[in-house]
Design a protein around this motif. Structure first.
Motif, mmCIF file in Angstrom:
data_model
loop_
_atom_site.group_PDB
_atom_site.id
_atom_site.type_symbol
_atom_site.label_atom_id
_atom_site.label_comp_id
_atom_site.label_asym_id
_atom_site.label_seq_id
_atom_site.Cartn_x
_atom_site.Cartn_y
_atom_site.Cartn_z
ATOM 1 N N ALA A 204 12.382 -73.856 -67.141
ATOM 2 C CA ALA A 204 11.734 -72.574 -66.865
ATOM 3 C C ALA A 204 10.864 -72.167 -68.054
ATOM 4 O O ALA A 204 9.742 -71.669 -67.891
ATOM 5 N N ASP A 205 11.375 -72.405 -69.256
ATOM 6 C CA ASP A 205 10.649 -72.112 -70.497
ATOM 7 C C ASP A 205 9.333 -72.895 -70.520
ATOM 8 O O ASP A 205 8.247 -72.359 -70.758
ATOM 9 N N ARG A 206 9.428 -74.191 -70.190
ATOM 10 C CA ARG A 206 8.248 -75.041 -70.190
ATOM 11 C C ARG A 206 7.243 -74.580 -69.129
ATOM 12 O O ARG A 206 6.038 -74.584 -69.328
ATOM 13 N N LEU B 133 17.675 -64.544 -73.613
ATOM 14 C CA LEU B 133 18.056 -64.707 -75.018
ATOM 15 C C LEU B 133 17.576 -66.024 -75.617
ATOM 16 O O LEU B 133 17.833 -66.298 -76.782
ATOM 17 N N HIS B 134 16.871 -66.845 -74.830
ATOM 18 C CA HIS B 134 16.706 -68.238 -75.249
ATOM 19 C C HIS B 134 15.984 -68.446 -76.575
ATOM 20 O O HIS B 134 16.204 -69.427 -77.251
ATOM 21 N N ASP B 135 15.120 -67.509 -76.967
ATOM 22 C CA ASP B 135 14.429 -67.678 -78.249
ATOM 23 C C ASP B 135 14.979 -66.776 -79.348
ATOM 24 O O ASP B 135 14.465 -66.779 -80.460
ATOM 25 N N VAL B 136 16.013 -66.018 -79.037
ATOM 26 C CA VAL B 136 16.507 -65.038 -80.008
ATOM 27 C C VAL B 136 17.054 -65.702 -81.269
ATOM 28 O O VAL B 136 16.649 -65.383 -82.381
ATOM 29 N N PRO C 232 3.207 -58.630 -76.452
ATOM 30 C CA PRO C 232 4.554 -58.628 -77.032
ATOM 31 C C PRO C 232 5.286 -59.910 -76.659
ATOM 32 O O PRO C 232 5.182 -60.374 -75.518
ATOM 33 N N TYR C 233 6.011 -60.470 -77.617
ATOM 34 C CA TYR C 233 6.678 -61.744 -77.377
ATOM 35 C C TYR C 233 7.668 -61.669 -76.224
ATOM 36 O O TYR C 233 7.853 -62.612 -75.471
ATOM 37 N N VAL C 234 8.302 -60.507 -76.087
ATOM 38 C CA VAL C 234 9.397 -60.388 -75.129
ATOM 39 C C VAL C 234 8.946 -60.621 -73.677
ATOM 40 O O VAL C 234 9.753 -60.942 -72.809
ATOM 41 N N TYR C 235 7.642 -60.540 -73.423
ATOM 42 C CA TYR C 235 7.160 -60.883 -72.077
ATOM 43 C C TYR C 235 7.586 -62.299 -71.712
ATOM 44 O O TYR C 235 7.887 -62.596 -70.564
ATOM 45 N N HIS C 236 7.564 -63.162 -72.727
ATOM 46 C CA HIS C 236 7.877 -64.569 -72.464
ATOM 47 C C HIS C 236 9.317 -64.759 -71.958
ATOM 48 O O HIS C 236 9.507 -65.274 -70.851
ATOM 49 N N PRO C 237 10.355 -64.345 -72.712
ATOM 50 C CA PRO C 237 11.710 -64.486 -72.154
ATOM 51 C C PRO C 237 11.883 -63.768 -70.810
ATOM 52 O O PRO C 237 12.619 -64.259 -69.945
HETATM 53 MN MN MN Z 1 10.583 -70.051 -75.094
#
Ligand code: MN
Length: 739
Positions: A149-151, A82-85, A54-59
């Protein structure tokens, strides 16, 4: 939609995030994060990552890095969730504005600004992206911390992506994000980013060093225990509360050192450093650190030129500590770092956490100063993205020197800074009007390179103007920008004159004076901006003759539209003047380039790294030339990948080709009769390889040599190098690029 199991996993990860979030203050903060979490789970419910998770693991993971590794505040954690929302789901920035406080909306806005630049194939998307990200700093520093953090999480999960994507992202991380993390004082993050980059660009190297580290761990521990025993004793005797950590150098730093000094793993002497963290109140921490210094140097002798006092003058990224190198009783140099607990916390999680929680006025001041500088430096929004990145990189990498004004004010400048940099550091006008300088009371030219401790007085003249050569003398982005701006303003005065002249030339040949034709001519001249073009014309450096030549280059009519396309790769100021040539080449880029004797797709091997069969390689689309093939570990190749990810093409060697490739080796040896004979014997007889050239220079019994020879492939070359290493007079040997 989520399965039951996934729902459980999401809830578990959320609980873990809350556990990692140590500095939660009140219910309101917890509520904010909860709402952000619920929205993220809902918004990403139909999305999956490449791994099918699931994508939400990432955020969630990104938020965990913000909470745990950077110790950021509630707003940051909510924004990380929320960064990719807004970027990836149907929710808009307006929705966020409605649901959250203005701070959150502003940060999410900053994080989402990079959208909308991906449809343009010609510009460097990455450079543009990075530029916007840095400019978003001007709004809130948390934008950058969340991006880091995203990177970090993307690097941790990089193995799910294709090889080209891996290379693109890893290069970008190495060239831009890791230095940025360093600049923000996030040492652990910088180190992990670098190690992961190496792991993906050069997996064998990474593995080799990792195993070596593992195998040598026991010996190292034994040595360290013996080494710190007397230190512990003396600290206990003086009742100083302390902790001792041993910090092992990162795989990436070890590799850098091996390369820089051309030495094997065993010869890297500073694999570890001993860290002494003392528990002491802020008021006496400096004194106490020096006390520890004094106690240690009673036990071990220090190397006099290796004491670094980052307490009196903290590094630009906020780092504080006292470093020294001492000789152990077994004759080995060991680095010791002394810090207070407060300094240690800053070094561990960046100054940001302190910045947001403790409100200590001086803490992080260095970074704040830097941010202010970045903001004013890069205010000019039409500064093109690639030169922005170049200037910014200058700023990121630099180590510093400390210089002084005649009144004794300290000015920090990067290593390599000149008197002219100093002048611009004092004031723009002083920079513009400078004609020379006195360094320690001696008269020097503006290009004089400063050293730490220099006292500098700038001599000015009212009639002086910035010169274009000055750009070669300065290393600070600040000075560069102001000089460029002044030169541009100067050139603008000639704008109309140049334009009128060009109109006349066009008339004389009988072509329409219109935007497109002017652009074609500009491209023919290779000049970056229209201002520069008109200036050159006004100065009579470009004239009617060039215009005629330009026309003749074209072979079909209407002649002007068929003129040579695209003549440069950087410095484009105007999106409208972008050429379609590179975009076209990118659109039609081949799946893969097969390298070898028979050529299907035109390519050239890059001179900088001279790949030969067996080397791990990639191709890069260039505006006009054939596809350029670089080794994946080539610095220039990585620089290109980090800026032009969309131009990467897979490249592979055709195994069946029995052809020979030119390669080079360089070596250093002890001058003894006979060893050259042994060397050539290995090459010519044992390996039956043909030597093209052989250069030797000898001095003081040391011989240095360079040999160019034809080899079958990288394996062949590496085996040969291994064989030559066995000759005992040879002290160093490595592969070299042809010059
Ligand atoms: Mn991201």
């Amino acid at each position: 939609m989520y399965t039951e199991e996934e729902r459980k996993e999401i809830a578990a990860r959320y609980r873990e995030l809350l556990r990692d979030w140590k500095n939660r203050k009140d219910k309101d903060e917890a509520k904010l994060v909860r709402i952000a979490f619920d929205l993220a789970v809902e918004a990403h419910k139909d999305m999956r990552r490449r791994s099918r998770e699931p994508y939400v693991y990432h955020p969630l993971e990104v938020a965990a890095i913000c909470a745990k590794d950077m110790r950021l505040d509630a707003t940051s954690i909510a924004c990380a969730l929320l960064h990719d929302v807004v970027e990836d789901t149907e929710y808009t920035l307006e929705d966020i504005e409605r649901m959250f406080n203005p701070q959150v909306a502003m940060i999410i806005g900053g994080l989402t600004k990079m959208k909308g630049i991906f449809d343009d194939g010609t510009r460097s998307i990455q450079a543009e992206y990075f530029k916007r990200m840095i400019l978003a700093l001007a709004e809130d520093m948390r934008v950058i911390l969340i991006k880091l953090a995203d990177r970090m999480h993307n690097m941790r999960t990089l193995h799910h992506l294709s090889r080209e994507k891996q290379l693109k992202i890893a290069s970008e991380t190495l060239v831009l994000y890791a230095p940025l993390a360093y600049r923000m004082g996030l040492y652990n993050i910088k180190t992990e980013l670098e190690d992961l980059s190496l792991k993906f660009t050069e997996p064998e190297v990474y593995e080799h060093i990792r195993i070596q580290l593992e195998q040598s761990a026991k010996d190292r521990d034994r040595f360290i225990n013996r080494f710190i025993y007397p230190v512990k004793n003396i600290l206990a005797k003086h009742e100083i509360p302390y902790m001792i950590h041993v910090r092992t150098k990162s795989i990436f730093s070890i590799w850098q050192k091996m390369q820089r000094q051309n030495i094997p793993f065993e010869d890297v002497y500073d694999i570890f450093a001993v860290r002494i963290i003392i528990d002491t109140p802020a008021e006496t921490e400096k004194l106490d650190c020096w006390k520890v210094y004094s106690l240690i140097t009673d036990v071990y002798k220090p190397k006099h030129d290796r004491v670094r006092d980052w307490i009196s003058i903290p590094k630009a990224n906020g780092y504080e500590a006292l470093h020294l190198t001492v000789m152990s009783h077994s004759g080995r140099w060991v680095e010791i770092q002394i810090r207070s607990r407060r300094m240690h916390e800053i070094a561990e999680s960046g100054f940001a956490s302190h910045h947001y929680y403790k409100n200590m006025p001086d803490e992080g001041k260095a970074i704040e100063d830097w941010l202010v500088r970045i903001r004013e430096q890069f205010q000019n929004p039409d500064n093109d993205a690639l030169s922005f990145i170049d200037d910014f990189k200058l700023d990121l990498y630099s180590e510093e020197i400390y210089t002084f004004t005649p009144k004794g004010d300290m000015r920090k400048l990067p290593v390599g800074a000149t008197a002219l940099d100093f002048a611009y550091n004092i004031h723009t006008e002083i920079g513009h009007q400078s004609i020379g300088a006195k360094v320690n009371l001696t008269l020097v030219p503006l290009k004089h390179i400063l050293k730490s401790g220099d006292q500098v007085e700038i001599i000015t003249s009212k009639v002086q103007r910035p010169q274009s050569e000055w750009l070669d003398y300065v290393v600070t982005a600040r000075a560069k920008n102001y000089i460029k701006e002044a030169l541009k303003a100067e050139k603008k005065k000639y704008y109309k004159q140049g334009k009128d002249l060009l109109k006349e030339y066009f008339k004389e040949i009988g072509i329409d004076y219109n935007k497109q034709n002017v652009r074609q001519f500009q491209e023919y001249t290779g000049i970056n901006s229209i201002i520069d073009l008109y200036y050159e014309i006004a100065m009579k450096k470009i004239g009617l003759k060039d215009l005629k030549n330009c026309c003749q280059k074209s072979d079909k009519g209407p002649w002007f539209n068929a003129l040579l396309p695209f003549s440069r790769s950087k410095g484009n100021n105007n999106a409208n003047t972008l050429d379609s040539a590179i975009a076209e080449r990118i659109r039609n880029k081949p799946e893969e380039v097969l390298l070898g004797e028979k050529i299907d797709i035109e390519y050239k091997v890059a001179k900088c790294c001279n790949p030969i069969p067996g080397d791990d390689v990639i191709g890069i689309i260039t505006p006009r030339k054939p596809i350029m093939v670089h080794r994946v570990n080539c610095k220039i190749g990585q620089d290109l990948m980090s800026s032009f990810g969309n131009r990467i093409v897979k490249a592979k060697w055709n195994k069946k080709d029995p052809i020979l490739f030119l390669a080079g080796i360089q070596f250093t040896g002890i001058d003894k009769i006979g060893f050259i004979y042994q060397l050539t014997d290995v090459i010519s007889n044992k390996y039956a390889l043909k030597i093209r050239s052989f250069n030797l220079t000898s001095s003081n019994e040391v011989t240095e040599g360079k040999i160019m020879l034809y080899v079958h492939d990288a394996k062949n070359l590496n085996e040969l190098i291994g064989e030559i290493k066995k000759i005992k007079e040879i002290k160093k040997i490595s592969r070299m690029n042809p010059v």
